[in-house]
Motif scaffolding. Structure first.
Motif, PDB file in Angstrom:
ATOM      1  N   SER A 255       0.855  -1.183   0.000  1.00  0.00           N
ATOM      2  CA  SER A 255       0.000   0.000   0.000  1.00  0.00           C
ATOM      3  C   SER A 255       0.894   1.237   0.000  1.00  0.00           C
ATOM      4  N   ASN A 256       0.320   2.403   0.262  1.00  0.00           N
ATOM      5  CA  ASN A 256       1.114   3.637   0.234  1.00  0.00           C
ATOM      6  C   ASN A 256       2.222   3.636   1.284  1.00  0.00           C
ATOM      7  N   SER A 257       2.011   2.957   2.385  1.00  0.00           N
ATOM      8  CA  SER A 257       3.035   2.842   3.425  1.00  0.00           C
ATOM      9  C   SER A 257       2.901   1.452   4.041  1.00  0.00           C
ATOM     10  N   THR A 258       3.844   0.573   3.726  1.00  0.00           N
ATOM     11  CA  THR A 258       3.765  -0.808   4.182  1.00  0.00           C
ATOM     12  C   THR A 258       4.923  -1.119   5.114  1.00  0.00           C
ATOM     13  N   ASP A 259       4.595  -1.574   6.326  1.00  0.00           N
ATOM     14  CA  ASP A 259       5.608  -2.033   7.278  1.00  0.00           C
ATOM     15  C   ASP A 259       5.467  -3.549   7.382  1.00  0.00           C
ATOM     16  N   LEU A 260       6.446  -4.270   6.880  1.00  0.00           N
ATOM     17  CA  LEU A 260       6.401  -5.728   6.880  1.00  0.00           C
ATOM     18  C   LEU A 260       6.829  -6.323   8.217  1.00  0.00           C
ATOM     19  N   GLY A 261       7.324  -5.494   9.129  1.00  0.00           N
ATOM     20  CA  GLY A 261       7.765  -5.984  10.423  1.00  0.00           C
ATOM     21  C   GLY A 261       9.018  -6.834  10.296  1.00  0.00           C
ATOM     22  N   SER A 262       9.149  -7.830  11.173  1.00  0.00           N
ATOM     23  CA  SER A 262      10.304  -8.728  11.148  1.00  0.00           C
ATOM     24  C   SER A 262      10.038  -9.896  10.210  1.00  0.00           C
ATOM     25  N   LEU A 263      10.978 -10.131   9.329  1.00  0.00           N
ATOM     26  CA  LEU A 263      10.901 -11.257   8.409  1.00  0.00           C
ATOM     27  C   LEU A 263      12.001 -12.242   8.796  1.00  0.00           C
ATOM     28  N   GLY A 264      11.612 -13.378   9.357  1.00  0.00           N
ATOM     29  CA  GLY A 264      12.569 -14.373   9.827  1.00  0.00           C
ATOM     30  C   GLY A 264      12.965 -15.334   8.720  1.00  0.00           C
ATOM     31  N   ILE A 265      14.272 -15.465   8.504  1.00  0.00           N
ATOM     32  CA  ILE A 265      14.758 -16.411   7.498  1.00  0.00           C
ATOM     33  C   ILE A 265      15.569 -17.500   8.194  1.00  0.00           C
ATOM     34  N   SER A 266      15.526 -18.694   7.621  1.00  0.00           N
ATOM     35  CA  SER A 266      16.146 -19.870   8.237  1.00  0.00           C
ATOM     36  C   SER A 266      17.569 -20.082   7.751  1.00  0.00           C
ATOM     37  N   ALA A 267      18.414 -20.514   8.673  1.00  0.00           N
ATOM     38  CA  ALA A 267      19.796 -20.856   8.321  1.00  0.00           C
ATOM     39  C   ALA A 267      19.783 -22.037   7.366  1.00  0.00           C
ATOM     40  N   ASP A 268      20.700 -22.004   6.413  1.00  0.00           N
ATOM     41  CA  ASP A 268      20.850 -23.088   5.445  1.00  0.00           C
ATOM     42  C   ASP A 268      21.946 -24.002   5.963  1.00  0.00           C
ATOM     43  N   ASN A 269      21.580 -25.197   6.355  1.00  0.00           N
ATOM     44  CA  ASN A 269      22.546 -26.125   6.949  1.00  0.00           C
ATOM     45  C   ASN A 269      23.358 -26.890   5.924  1.00  0.00           C
ATOM     46  N   GLN A 270      23.057 -26.679   4.645  1.00  0.00           N
ATOM     47  CA  GLN A 270      23.824 -27.364   3.614  1.00  0.00           C
ATOM     48  C   GLN A 270      25.142 -26.646   3.401  1.00  0.00           C
TER      49      GLN A 270
END
Length: 128
Positions: A88-103
């Motif tokens: 939208s005109n002002s979007t706050d997605l907050g915290s986006l958690g990403i997972s560690a890649d164990n490969q």
């Protein structure tokens, strides 16, 4: 008078274009620890716009186009992340958690090979 009318029409013609820009912000964090991830690439896919997260994991897009899209995140040592969003005109997605890649990554393999072949880097006196 004609110049003033022309200028008024010209300026009002740009208002819809200016109104279609939006700000999108958020923070990229490690999903397991909650710690911010610096240097992650964040992209709004259909717009081809990419930014890099700062020391606190924060990112800001200042000229995104409103509408449906996908946010993608790539960071060394982490699995790629994709999330559909409605901007939208002002979007706050907050915290986006990403997972560690164990490969194991290609970088890790190269680093191990260099450590194993360390003798190649030493001179005749045994100095590195």
């Amino acid at each position: 008078m004609r110049i003033k009318l022309f200028m008024l029409l010209l300026l009002t013609g740009f208002l819809p274009v200016l109104a279609q820009q939006s700000t999108v912000k958020g923070v990229v964090v490690d999903k397991a620890t909650g710690k911010p991830i610096e240097g992650a690439l964040v992209m709004i896919n259909n717009q081809g716009t990419t930014v890099v997260t700062g020391p606190s994991g924060e990112f800001v897009f200042t000229s995104a186009k409103p509408g449906s899209d996908v946010i993608s995140i790539a960071a060394y040592g982490y699995s790629d992340f994709n999330q559909p969003v409605n901007l939208s005109n002002s979007t706050d997605l907050g915290s986006l958690g990403i997972s560690a890649d164990n490969q194991k990554s290609d970088f890790d393999e190269v680093r191990q090979e260099l450590m194993f072949d360390e003798s190649v880097l030493e001179d005749e006196e045994g100095n590195a």
